[in-house]
Design a protein around this motif. Structure first.
Motif, PDB file in Angstrom:
ATOM      1  N   PHE A  44       0.808  -1.220   0.000  1.00 40.83           N
ATOM      2  CA  PHE A  44       0.000   0.000   0.000  1.00 40.83           C
ATOM      3  C   PHE A  44       0.837   1.264   0.000  1.00 40.83           C
ATOM      4  N   GLY A  45       0.308   2.267  -0.677  1.00 36.24           N
ATOM      5  CA  GLY A  45       0.767   3.625  -0.450  1.00 36.24           C
ATOM      6  C   GLY A  45      -0.459   4.385   0.012  1.00 36.24           C
ATOM      7  N   VAL A  46      -0.315   5.232   1.014  1.00 36.39           N
ATOM      8  CA  VAL A  46      -1.478   5.948   1.517  1.00 36.39           C
ATOM      9  C   VAL A  46      -1.208   7.444   1.516  1.00 36.39           C
ATOM     10  N   LEU A  47      -2.129   8.180   0.928  1.00 38.02           N
ATOM     11  CA  LEU A  47      -2.060   9.640   1.010  1.00 38.02           C
ATOM     12  C   LEU A  47      -3.085  10.093   2.037  1.00 38.02           C
ATOM     13  N   PHE A  48      -2.610  10.590   3.161  1.00 37.95           N
ATOM     14  CA  PHE A  48      -3.521  11.007   4.218  1.00 37.95           C
ATOM     15  C   PHE A  48      -4.099  12.380   3.916  1.00 37.95           C
ATOM     16  N   GLN A  49      -5.200  12.660   4.633  1.00 39.55           N
ATOM     17  CA  GLN A  49      -5.972  13.870   4.362  1.00 39.55           C
ATOM     18  C   GLN A  49      -5.112  15.137   4.398  1.00 39.55           C
ATOM     19  N   SER A  50      -4.169  15.197   5.345  1.00 35.81           N
ATOM     20  CA  SER A  50      -3.373  16.424   5.453  1.00 35.81           C
ATOM     21  C   SER A  50      -1.953  16.227   4.915  1.00 35.81           C
ATOM     22  N   GLY A  51      -1.726  15.117   4.256  1.00 42.14           N
ATOM     23  CA  GLY A  51      -0.389  14.854   3.746  1.00 42.14           C
ATOM     24  C   GLY A  51       0.459  14.049   4.715  1.00 42.14           C
TER      25      GLY A  51
ATOM     26  N   ALA B 256       3.363  16.192  -2.096  1.00 36.71           N
ATOM     27  CA  ALA B 256       4.553  15.558  -1.514  1.00 36.71           C
ATOM     28  C   ALA B 256       4.173  14.253  -0.825  1.00 36.71           C
ATOM     29  N   GLY B 257       3.017  14.265  -0.163  1.00 33.89           N
ATOM     30  CA  GLY B 257       2.531  13.041   0.482  1.00 33.89           C
ATOM     31  C   GLY B 257       2.315  11.945  -0.547  1.00 33.89           C
ATOM     32  N   LEU B 258       1.826  12.345  -1.728  1.00 31.05           N
ATOM     33  CA  LEU B 258       1.617  11.361  -2.800  1.00 31.05           C
ATOM     34  C   LEU B 258       2.958  10.816  -3.291  1.00 31.05           C
ATOM     35  N   ALA B 259       3.924  11.712  -3.442  1.00 33.49           N
ATOM     36  CA  ALA B 259       5.254  11.257  -3.876  1.00 33.49           C
ATOM     37  C   ALA B 259       5.807  10.240  -2.890  1.00 33.49           C
ATOM     38  N   ARG B 260       5.613  10.498  -1.599  1.00 35.01           N
ATOM     39  CA  ARG B 260       6.097   9.564  -0.594  1.00 35.01           C
ATOM     40  C   ARG B 260       5.310   8.254  -0.651  1.00 35.01           C
ATOM     41  N   ALA B 261       3.983   8.383  -0.866  1.00 36.59           N
ATOM     42  CA  ALA B 261       3.143   7.181  -0.892  1.00 36.59           C
ATOM     43  C   ALA B 261       3.564   6.222  -2.008  1.00 36.59           C
ATOM     44  N   ILE B 262       4.022   6.772  -3.145  1.00 37.89           N
ATOM     45  CA  ILE B 262       4.354   5.903  -4.276  1.00 37.89           C
ATOM     46  C   ILE B 262       5.853   5.668  -4.397  1.00 37.89           C
ATOM     47  N   ALA B 263       6.612   6.069  -3.369  1.00 36.29           N
ATOM     48  CA  ALA B 263       8.071   5.937  -3.454  1.00 36.29           C
ATOM     49  C   ALA B 263       8.497   4.495  -3.675  1.00 36.29           C
ATOM     50  N   LEU B 264       7.787   3.549  -3.075  1.00 37.40           N
ATOM     51  CA  LEU B 264       8.182   2.145  -3.204  1.00 37.40           C
ATOM     52  C   LEU B 264       7.361   1.413  -4.262  1.00 37.40           C
ATOM     53  N   ASP B 265       6.734   2.160  -5.175  1.00 36.59           N
ATOM     54  CA  ASP B 265       5.896   1.575  -6.222  1.00 36.59           C
ATOM     55  C   ASP B 265       4.895   0.567  -5.682  1.00 36.59           C
ATOM     56  N   PRO B 266       3.982   1.020  -4.837  1.00 36.88           N
ATOM     57  CA  PRO B 266       3.013   0.081  -4.262  1.00 36.88           C
ATOM     58  C   PRO B 266       2.002  -0.391  -5.316  1.00 36.88           C
ATOM     59  N   GLN B 267       1.324  -1.514  -5.007  1.00 38.71           N
ATOM     60  CA  GLN B 267       0.290  -2.003  -5.930  1.00 38.71           C
ATOM     61  C   GLN B 267      -0.993  -1.215  -5.780  1.00 38.71           C
TER      62      GLN B 267
END
Ligand SMILES: Nc1ncnc2c1ncn2[C@@H]1O[C@H](COP(=O)(O)OP(=O)(O)O)[C@@H](O)[C@H]1O
Ligand SMILES: [Mg+2]
Lengths: 260, 344
Positions: B98-105, B164-175
């Motif tokens: 998982f990659g998760v983008l939280f409401q406030s980043g 930026a939160g999205l960039a972090r969420a997908i840093a490990l290429d989640p499914q």
């Protein structure tokens, strides 16, 4: 629906203890987190040094003045050094430093972690499979446990110095007299015991601060509450533990004296 | 490295098997049924959008998906694996999907943007410093923040925090990527940028994405399917077109911002008092059940809030338009009571 308060107390205590043990158990991560530990040591130690020293200086001064007035009635002003050193090393040094640290560091630590909790940063760490206890709590607990005793050493020395200044200037005690009696104020065991107390207070305050932070809920109000609870609980625990530890120490000393 | 990983994984799994499955999930929080028999499944590679009123439990359902909360009842499966019984260690492995983008980043305050995106790489890979910098640059460029890499979260706007939160969420290429209200609090242009990013991730990376939003325009732009969350379950699930033309009055009410359609009486009462509709209070629910058993003596009626058939799209003009009436018992608050009596 609301839980009985005693249940909440037990639950909070249990959580705090488990959190502390977990953080201590993660000492294997200390090397990996050394940058964070150093950063926290700077905040907890270096930045608290001036205020801690200022406090202890004035406490030492007032203490010397008060005891000096009483001793003067019996013409024993020279003994001031002895009283100050024994009180500073065994009692005032460890727990006044602990007080200063709780006020300056404990409250803000709880607020910082509490803010991370309510702004979902702790959850984000967990979702990234980064253990928040290792990433956030452990460095703070370790830094606190290291810097508490270090600050106690500085604080105690400054406190004794404050006492010496007052004794010399206001009470007219010669410095060599002060030092001569001061030497008899504390033996090495007292010094180690004082430092051990300081370590206990530090671990306790760090655990309470982190635990209150991690259990924060309910936005800004919750953060304020976590900070307030930390100060109240940590200070209460400090005076209480101090009494227990001092009683214990007296008992051990008596036993040892009896054996010899 | 991560790229080959995903393609191998894709080859192994059956593409028709749902990636995320909620089956009869129930969760009670502070005395209220927040999830009340939640059923839905998300297919591989689709963007599933969850819409619904604020404060009703959409974030709570996302938290269940990654095991941050455990349901009281029901089953949640990720790639067919039951996660409700997983140990902490197993959950840690699961969360790597998982990659998760939280409401406030939810960026870490003492790290700058570069370090924030680098964090998952540092924690979970043995990449060299240079390789990490490459990945961070790739992700930050994707969200157009590379030039701001040295800034700290406190120095940037809400939209930048989310990117930026999205960039972090997908840093490990989640499914699977979860988004909690990615466009709330953003101006329409930036919100649209995020929508485009979501679509880009679906098209070029084949990611399965689940988006919670109450921005209908955004929902229509990104969704493969939309599910309307109401009173702890999925009231209707369908393609954007099916939702747009939905005959369910509550769905119409939501997507038109209350201009058309209708909500149940109690939700309506809640709106009158400035509260969120679509959340079932446990006490009220019990009161209604009790009233069903007792003999109806009062002449006041409320619309039954639970539908007999949830999760599946309601057929046009079916039970939803002919509401079932139930005798009303003592309602939770007198305020609500007054509202009912004012009704013609
Ligand atoms: N950890 C919790 N403990 C108690 N109540 C909670 C908790 N998390 C959420 N809630 C409650 O659940 C309800 C739904 O919250 P949430 O899922 O955040 O709504 P939204 O649909 O806007 O995302 C809210 O009323 C909130 O107060
Ligand atoms: Mg939410």
């Amino acid at each position: 629906m609301k839980d009985f308060w005693l249940i909440k107390v037990f639950r909070g205590t249990g959580y705090t203890l488990v959190l502390l043990l977990e953080a201590l158990g993660l000492f294997t991560h200390a090397w990996k987190r050394r940058a964070a530990i150093m950063g926290q040591m700077h905040i907890i130690g270096a930045q608290s040094l001036p205020i801690a020293c200022f406090f202890m200086l004035l406490i030492g001064m007032v203490f010397a003045l008060q005891t000096g007035i009483e001793f003067a009635r019996f013409g024993q002003t020279n003994l001031v050094g002895l009283v100050i050193v024994s009180a500073m090393v065994r009692e005032l040094g460890p727990w006044m430093t602990a007080f200063v640290l709780v006020a300056r560091v404990g409250s803000s630590m709880a607020a910082e972690i509490g803010t991370m909790k309510v702004s979902e940063e702790i959850d984000a760490l967990e979702v990234m499979s980064v253990n928040p206890v290792s990433y956030v709590v452990m460095p703070r607990v370790f830094a606190y446990a290291i810097m508490g005793p270090v600050l106690t050493v500085f604080g105690t020395l400054v406190g004794i110095a404050g006492g010496a200044i007052v004794a010399n200037i206001q009470l007219g005690v010669k410095l060599e007299d002060f030092l001569r009696f001061a030497e008899r104020g504390a033996e090495p065991l007292d010094i180690y015991w004082g430092l051990l107390k300081s370590l206990v207070f530090s671990l306790c305050a760090a655990a309470v601060a982190c635990s209150n932070g991690m259990r924060t809920s309910g936005g800004a109000v919750g953060v304020g509450q976590a900070s307030r609870n930390t100060v109240v609980i940590a200070l209460t625990l400090t005076v209480f533990l101090n009494y227990l530890l001092t009683s214990f120490y007296r008992m051990v000393k008596r036993l040892v004296a009896g054996l010899m | 490295m991560a790229g080959t990983d995903t393609s191998q994984r894709k080859a192994r799994v059956d593409p028709n098997k749902p990636v995320v499955e909620f089956i009869g999930v129930r969760k009670k929080l502070s005395g209220r049924m927040i999830l009340d028999g939640l059923d839905f499944s998300v297919r591989r590679g689709e963007t599933f959008v969850i819409i619904g009123y604020s404060g009703t439990g959409k974030s709570v359902s996302l938290r269940h998906m990654v095991g941050l909360m455990k349901p009281d009842e029901g089953s949640i499966r990720i790639d067919g694996d039951e996660i409700t019984t997983m140990t902490q260690r197993e959950l840690e492995v699961l969360r790597r999907k998982f990659g998760v983008l939280f409401q406030s980043g939810a960026l870490i305050g003492w790290l700058n943007l570069f370090q924030n995106v680098e964090l998952p790489l540092l924690e979970h890979t043995k990449m060299s410093k240079r390789k990490r910098a490459e990945v961070v640059q790739e992700k930050l460029e994707l969200v157009n923040l590379w030039q701001d890499r040295d800034k700290f979260p406190s120095e940037i706007s809400g939209g930048m925090k989310k990117r930026a939160g999205l960039a972090r969420a997908i840093a490990l290429d989640p499914q699977i990527v979860l988004y909690d209200e990615p466009s709330s609090g953003l101006d329409p242009v930036i919100a649209h940028e995020i929508d485009k990013l979501i679509n880009r991730l679906r098209d070029s990376h084949g990611m399965t994405q689940i988006v919670v939003t109450h921005d209908m325009e955004s929902a229509y732009t990104i969704a493969s399917r939309i599910g309307m969350f109401y009173h702890g379950k999925m009231l209707q699930i369908g393609t954007p077109n099916e939702i747009r033309t939905s005959a369910v009055p509550e769905v119409q009410h939501f997507i038109t911002g209350g201009r058309e359609g209708a909500v149940s009486t109690r939700s309506d009462a809640a709106i009158q008092h400035g509260r969120a509709p679509g959340m079932l209070s446990q006490r009220t629910a019990e009161a209604i059940d009790a009233a069903a058993d007792a003999a109806p003596t009062e002449q006041v009626y409320v619309l039954l809030e639970e539908r007999p058939d949830d999760g599946t799209p309601a057929p046009a003009g079916a039970p939803s338009t002919t509401p079932e009436l139930k005798p009303e018992a003592e309602l939770e608050s007198t305020q609500e009571h007054q509202t009912h009596e004012e009704k013609p």
